[in-house]
Design a protein around this motif. Sequence first.
Motif, PDB file in Angstrom:
ATOM      1  N   CYS A 150      -0.974  25.624 -16.732  1.00 53.76           N
ATOM      2  CA  CYS A 150       0.030  25.226 -15.747  1.00 53.76           C
ATOM      3  C   CYS A 150      -0.615  24.411 -14.625  1.00 53.76           C
ATOM      4  N   CYS A 151      -1.747  24.862 -14.136  1.00 53.97           N
ATOM      5  CA  CYS A 151      -2.451  24.150 -13.056  1.00 53.97           C
ATOM      6  C   CYS A 151      -2.982  22.801 -13.540  1.00 53.97           C
ATOM      7  N   GLU A 152      -3.532  22.777 -14.751  1.00 53.22           N
ATOM      8  CA  GLU A 152      -3.991  21.509 -15.311  1.00 53.22           C
ATOM      9  C   GLU A 152      -2.818  20.543 -15.461  1.00 53.22           C
ATOM     10  N   GLY A 153      -1.676  21.065 -15.872  1.00 46.86           N
ATOM     11  CA  GLY A 153      -0.471  20.246 -15.965  1.00 46.86           C
ATOM     12  C   GLY A 153      -0.050  19.708 -14.607  1.00 46.86           C
ATOM     13  N   GLY A 154      -0.198  20.523 -13.576  1.00 43.37           N
ATOM     14  CA  GLY A 154       0.115  20.068 -12.222  1.00 43.37           C
ATOM     15  C   GLY A 154      -0.783  18.923 -11.791  1.00 43.37           C
ATOM     16  N   ILE A 155      -2.070  19.037 -12.091  1.00 47.89           N
ATOM     17  CA  ILE A 155      -3.016  17.976 -11.738  1.00 47.89           C
ATOM     18  C   ILE A 155      -2.684  16.684 -12.499  1.00 47.89           C
ATOM     19  N   GLU A 156      -2.357  16.819 -13.774  1.00 45.30           N
ATOM     20  CA  GLU A 156      -1.975  15.646 -14.578  1.00 45.30           C
ATOM     21  C   GLU A 156      -0.680  15.020 -14.061  1.00 45.30           C
ATOM     22  N   ARG A 157       0.272  15.841 -13.666  1.00 43.85           N
ATOM     23  CA  ARG A 157       1.547  15.355 -13.131  1.00 43.85           C
ATOM     24  C   ARG A 157       1.302  14.569 -11.841  1.00 43.85           C
ATOM     25  N   ILE A 158       0.418  15.078 -11.001  1.00 41.03           N
ATOM     26  CA  ILE A 158       0.102  14.385  -9.748  1.00 41.03           C
ATOM     27  C   ILE A 158      -0.534  13.026 -10.038  1.00 41.03           C
ATOM     28  N   ALA A 159      -1.418  12.974 -11.030  1.00 39.78           N
ATOM     29  CA  ALA A 159      -2.041  11.691 -11.394  1.00 39.78           C
ATOM     30  C   ALA A 159      -0.963  10.678 -11.787  1.00 39.78           C
ATOM     31  N   ARG A 160       0.045  11.125 -12.545  1.00 39.99           N
ATOM     32  CA  ARG A 160       1.154  10.233 -12.921  1.00 39.99           C
ATOM     33  C   ARG A 160       1.948   9.807 -11.682  1.00 39.99           C
ATOM     34  N   LYS A 161       2.181  10.724 -10.778  1.00 39.51           N
ATOM     35  CA  LYS A 161       2.932  10.408  -9.558  1.00 39.51           C
ATOM     36  C   LYS A 161       2.180   9.399  -8.699  1.00 39.51           C
ATOM     37  N   ILE A 162       0.882   9.562  -8.596  1.00 35.81           N
ATOM     38  CA  ILE A 162       0.074   8.620  -7.809  1.00 35.81           C
ATOM     39  C   ILE A 162       0.152   7.231  -8.432  1.00 35.81           C
ATOM     40  N   LYS A 163       0.058   7.171  -9.754  1.00 38.18           N
ATOM     41  CA  LYS A 163       0.131   5.875 -10.450  1.00 38.18           C
ATOM     42  C   LYS A 163       1.496   5.213 -10.224  1.00 38.18           C
ATOM     43  N   ILE A 164       2.557   6.001 -10.318  1.00 34.56           N
ATOM     44  CA  ILE A 164       3.907   5.468 -10.095  1.00 34.56           C
ATOM     45  C   ILE A 164       4.057   4.976  -8.656  1.00 34.56           C
ATOM     46  N   LYS A 165       3.535   5.743  -7.697  1.00 36.04           N
ATOM     47  CA  LYS A 165       3.613   5.345  -6.293  1.00 36.04           C
ATOM     48  C   LYS A 165       2.873   4.031  -6.077  1.00 36.04           C
ATOM     49  N   GLU A 166       1.699   3.886  -6.687  1.00 35.53           N
ATOM     50  CA  GLU A 166       0.945   2.639  -6.562  1.00 35.53           C
ATOM     51  C   GLU A 166       1.743   1.468  -7.135  1.00 35.53           C
ATOM     52  N   GLN A 167       2.419   1.674  -8.276  1.00 31.18           N
ATOM     53  CA  GLN A 167       3.246   0.631  -8.879  1.00 31.18           C
ATOM     54  C   GLN A 167       4.410   0.265  -7.967  1.00 31.18           C
ATOM     55  N   LEU A 168       5.048   1.284  -7.374  1.00 31.88           N
ATOM     56  CA  LEU A 168       6.157   1.017  -6.460  1.00 31.88           C
ATOM     57  C   LEU A 168       5.685   0.276  -5.215  1.00 31.88           C
ATOM     58  N   ASP A 169       4.531   0.656  -4.700  1.00 31.45           N
ATOM     59  CA  ASP A 169       3.975  -0.035  -3.539  1.00 31.45           C
ATOM     60  C   ASP A 169       3.684  -1.500  -3.868  1.00 31.45           C
ATOM     61  N   TYR A 170       3.161  -1.749  -5.066  1.00 29.17           N
ATOM     62  CA  TYR A 170       2.867  -3.114  -5.496  1.00 29.17           C
ATOM     63  C   TYR A 170       4.158  -3.936  -5.608  1.00 29.17           C
ATOM     64  N   ILE A 171       5.175  -3.339  -6.196  1.00 24.68           N
ATOM     65  CA  ILE A 171       6.469  -4.030  -6.349  1.00 24.68           C
ATOM     66  C   ILE A 171       7.044  -4.337  -4.972  1.00 24.68           C
ATOM     67  N   THR A 172       6.902  -3.431  -4.050  1.00 20.85           N
ATOM     68  CA  THR A 172       7.395  -3.636  -2.695  1.00 20.85           C
ATOM     69  C   THR A 172       6.702  -4.830  -2.033  1.00 20.85           C
ATOM     70  N   THR A 173       5.389  -4.951  -2.242  1.00 25.33           N
ATOM     71  CA  THR A 173       4.664  -6.078  -1.653  1.00 25.33           C
ATOM     72  C   THR A 173       5.116  -7.392  -2.269  1.00 25.33           C
ATOM     73  N   LEU A 174       5.491  -7.413  -3.559  1.00 25.19           N
ATOM     74  CA  LEU A 174       5.995  -8.627  -4.204  1.00 25.19           C
ATOM     75  C   LEU A 174       7.340  -9.038  -3.632  1.00 25.19           C
ATOM     76  N   ASN A 175       8.181  -8.044  -3.370  1.00 27.47           N
ATOM     77  CA  ASN A 175       9.517  -8.320  -2.847  1.00 27.47           C
ATOM     78  C   ASN A 175       9.459  -8.825  -1.405  1.00 27.47           C
ATOM     79  N   VAL A 176       8.461  -8.414  -0.649  1.00 26.65           N
ATOM     80  CA  VAL A 176       8.322  -8.837   0.734  1.00 26.65           C
ATOM     81  C   VAL A 176       7.846 -10.286   0.793  1.00 26.65           C
ATOM     82  N   ALA A 177       6.960 -10.652  -0.124  1.00 27.28           N
ATOM     83  CA  ALA A 177       6.374 -11.998  -0.122  1.00 27.28           C
ATOM     84  C   ALA A 177       7.367 -12.988  -0.612  1.00 27.28           C
TER      85      ALA A 177
END
Length: 177
Positions: A150-177
């Motif tokens: 369960c804890c390992e799954g939590g760590i893996e889930r967080i890694a996915r969330k961080i990756k998604i957040k980075e993608q969303l942040d990147y998309i946001t910077t494209l929309n601003v430019a």
Amino acid sequence: MDDILLNTEEYILKAKDHIDCWDYIQAKRLLMELLEDQPDHGRAHQLLGWIYASQLNQYDMAEVHFKMAIRFEPNHATTYSDYIYLLKMTSRYKEMIKFAERAEKVDGINLAYIQRNKAEAYEMLRDYKKAISTYSEAIINTLDEDLISCCEGGIERIARKIKIKEQLDYITTLNVA
């Protein structure tokens, strides 16, 4: 005095038997009877709180009984685990973290269970660094393979969330430019 103690223990054991048989209404009735006679019985409050939280979804009543249980029997570890569950079910993550820190100091507590729940609270608050650290602590403090997974799954889930957040942040910077 011994008769009262025996009677009290009989009430608790009978209530637990009813809980084991999924007869929560009868268990609740027995616990309420016991509390009429002994309003300071911590274990009765804990069991009643558990019934209200996990079976009846009456979180306000559950909280009242969990707080009474802690007041009257502050070293009963199960109450802390049950109250953590209540805080999680009501999405009170900041309170959950603060309460977990208190619970971690109780003798006999399932430390890894408390830490896993604390990690989930950090995760829900998007404090991923503390969440990963706390999941890791829980893994170190248990032999339970299910909890480790369960804890390992939590760590893996967080890694996915961080990756998604980075993608969303990147998309946001494209929309601003």
